[in-house]
Design an enzyme around this catalytic site. Structure first.
Site, PDB file in Angstrom:
ATOM      1  N   SER A  79     -11.744  15.945   8.757  1.00 60.66           N
ATOM      2  CA  SER A  79     -11.598  17.392   8.618  1.00 60.66           C
ATOM      3  C   SER A  79     -12.753  18.235   9.129  1.00 60.66           C
ATOM      4  O   SER A  79     -12.622  19.460   9.187  1.00 60.66           O
ATOM      5  CB  SER A  79     -11.353  17.759   7.158  1.00 60.66           C
ATOM      6  OG  SER A  79      -9.990  17.648   6.877  1.00 60.66           O
TER       7      SER A  79
ATOM      8  N   SER B  87      -8.863  19.799   8.172  1.00 59.14           N
ATOM      9  CA  SER B  87      -8.595  20.897   7.278  1.00 59.14           C
ATOM     10  C   SER B  87      -9.628  22.025   7.313  1.00 59.14           C
ATOM     11  O   SER B  87      -9.342  23.131   6.853  1.00 59.14           O
ATOM     12  CB  SER B  87      -8.509  20.378   5.842  1.00 59.14           C
ATOM     13  OG  SER B  87      -9.767  19.880   5.425  1.00 59.14           O
TER      14      SER B  87
ATOM     15  N   LYS C 259     -16.831  26.639   3.646  1.00 58.18           N
ATOM     16  CA  LYS C 259     -15.437  26.245   3.396  1.00 58.18           C
ATOM     17  C   LYS C 259     -15.079  26.594   1.954  1.00 58.18           C
ATOM     18  O   LYS C 259     -15.885  26.373   1.045  1.00 58.18           O
ATOM     19  CB  LYS C 259     -15.286  24.747   3.655  1.00 58.18           C
ATOM     20  CG  LYS C 259     -13.842  24.242   3.628  1.00 58.18           C
ATOM     21  CD  LYS C 259     -13.763  22.761   4.029  1.00 58.18           C
ATOM     22  CE  LYS C 259     -12.337  22.238   4.058  1.00 58.18           C
ATOM     23  NZ  LYS C 259     -12.263  20.819   4.483  1.00 58.18           N
TER      24      LYS C 259
END
Ligand code: GLN
Length: 497
Positions: free
Chosen positions: A177, A153, A78
């Site tokens: 997330s 997210s 990420k």
């Protein structure tokens, strides 16, 4: 193009010399080349660096040096995890041009374990969102249906695994997330106990809630990855000195005799689709048939979770994001940055930089958080939210006197259409209603794919455990995986739609 295999399979083959790491990475880069244009899972693909890392693994194998438990396994990171000398954007303009001078602890641990980094994945700006649409670089699409969101997210990481770009990925989970995008993309995603994994080098959103965790194609792979990530780190003062029992310790032991509670308030949560509720019941019945004692349990304070989270998380974010001032990191507004006239003084420089550098959702959170923390409102909002947190800790303590693990939905429905919820922040926030409680109390929780909806898209069931209960959580997750109805596979991984 050969079918992607599990991380366990790849690592075993690379270790034994049956397969070269350079070939493994090439197969994944070919798949990225073919589909990344449609999916947009990555902010940056690290093709050459990945090839070099893979070649070094093959050399270690040839020289008889131990290549590590993740030997040659492609991993997607990420893009809020610091990578030395490699842009780390948090999908925000405000970090434009910034290259961290150090690696996050998790990045170091993965490299030492033999992993190969294929790229940095897209996210909602600073991890604020549930659809990956709040990215300065455009949304990520769900590999199962390109007109749908991947969740967020960590949508880029979930999509990368679902599309076969990497068998493993890292995400961060502040309110869901990791788990929500895992459910929407049909992969496994886990948020560990707060403090089990070092946050050193994770760009902070809400520091009392943030945790890094694994995405994988199956439960055993997620456990393998978590075991590599977990452990004390003196560079993160909130990282626990003790290490939890291995997440892989009890895989395959089944659920015979375990006590499993279905959380009433989450099973009845606002906005939950009938299908999701149906799958949750099916999951409970299947575990009961496998020998578990299943009953309903109440976490009364869970109904306040969403409200408490949307005070605490923005409050912490407003403080954490104060550092982006046009001086220390990335963007500085002005003619050179293409954001209008050069600011007249320092104060104007802050304002212009933050106005141009942050997106609408991040600005909304900074304002909400600043308001909740301001004199006169602190006790009424932030203070009350912290009290809810304490009530919730007590409710969970009571539940775990009677139950080993708890069961809940992960997300209210399957993946929704891109654009469907962008106009109304509150509808978007409701996506997190079932995942937020575990963040507020610091407990581990994970999402396991459990069949699909009538739209043919995947959905997930959540397993929650007490602090440092990772071993029993993964044990139940593996049992759930074993009794799950067929889970949709994305066309990019050879599924049909
Ligand atoms: N969707 C939630 C939010 O917008 C959770 C995000 C996260 O876990 N990082 O805050």
């Amino acid at each position: 193009m050969s079918a992607p295999t599990t991380a366990r399979g790849i690592a075993a083959e690379v270790r034994s010399g049956a397969r070269r790491a350079v070939d493994v990475v090439e197969e994944h880069l070919v798949r990225i080349e073919a589909h990344e244009g449609d999916v947009h899972a990555f902010n940056l693909v690290l093709a050459d660096a990945a090839r070099a890392q893979a070649a070094a693994i093959d050399e270690a194998v040839a020289a008889g040096r131990p290549p590590g438990p993740l030997a040659g396994v492609p991993v997607a990171l990420k893009d809020n995890l610091c990578t030395r000398g490699i842009p780390t954007t948090c999908s925000s303009r405000i970090l434009e041009g910034w290259k961290p001078p150090y690696d996050a602890t998790v990045v170091q641990r993965l490299a030492a374990a033999g992993a190969v980094f294929v790229g940095k994945t897209n996210l909602d700006e600073f991890a604020m969102g549930s659809s990956t649409e709040n990215s300065a670089f455009g949304p990520t699409a769900n590999p199962h249906d390109l007109s749908r969101v991947p969740g967020g997210s960590s949508g880029g990481s979930a999509a990368a695994v679902a599309a076969g770009f990497a068998p493993l990925a890292l995400g961060s989970d502040t309110g869901g997330s990791i788990r929500q995008p895992a459910a929407l993309c049909g992969v496994v995603g886990a948020k560990p106990t707060y403090g089990l994994v070092s946050r050193y080098g994770l760009v902070a959103f809400a520091s009392s809630l943030d945790q890094i965790g694994p995405f994988a194609l199956d439960v055993a792979d997620a456990a393998l990855l978590l075991d590599v990530l977990a452990g004390p780190d003196r560079r993160d003062s909130t990282c626990l000195a003790e290490t939890a029992p291995s997440a892989s310790a009890r895989l395959g032991e089944g659920v015979d005799g375990l006590r499993i509670g279905v959380v009433r308030e989450l099973a009845d949560a606002e906005g939950l689709s009938a299908e999701v509720r149906g799958r949750l019941t099916e999951a409970a019945d299947a575990l009961s048939a496998a020998g578990a004692k299943v009953a309903e349990v109440s976490i009364p304070a869970a109904v306040y979770g969403l409200s408490a989270y949307y005070l605490i998380a923005p409050a912490e974010a407003s403080s954490n994001l104060a550092r982006y001032d046009g001086v220390r990191y990335g963007l500085r507004a002005g003619r050179a940055a293409g954001t209008g006239d050069d600011p007249a003084d320092v104060s104007a420089m802050y304002t212009q930089t933050r106005s141009a550098g942050f997106g609408a959702e991040v600005k909304r959170r900074i304002m909400l958080g600043t308001y909740a923390l301001s004199a006169g409102y602190y006790d009424a909002y932030y203070g009350k939210a912290q009290q809810v947190r304490t009530l919730m800790v007590r409710d969970f303590e009571a539940a775990y006197r009677d139950f080993d693990v708890l069961l809940a939905p992960t997300a209210p429905g399957t993946a929704f259409e891109l654009g469907a919820k962008t106009a109304d922040p509150l509808t978007m926030y409701l996506n997190d209603v079932c995942t937020i409680p575990s963040n507020l109390v610091g407990h581990p929780a994970m999402s396991v794919p459990f069949g699909g909806g009538s739209d043919g898209l995947p959905l997930g069931v959540q397993v929650l455990a007490p602090a440092l209960g990772e071993a029993v959580m993964f044990q139940v997750a593996a049992a759930l995986e074993a009794c799950a109805p067929p889970v949709p596979v994305s066309p990019m991984r050879g599924g049909s739609r």
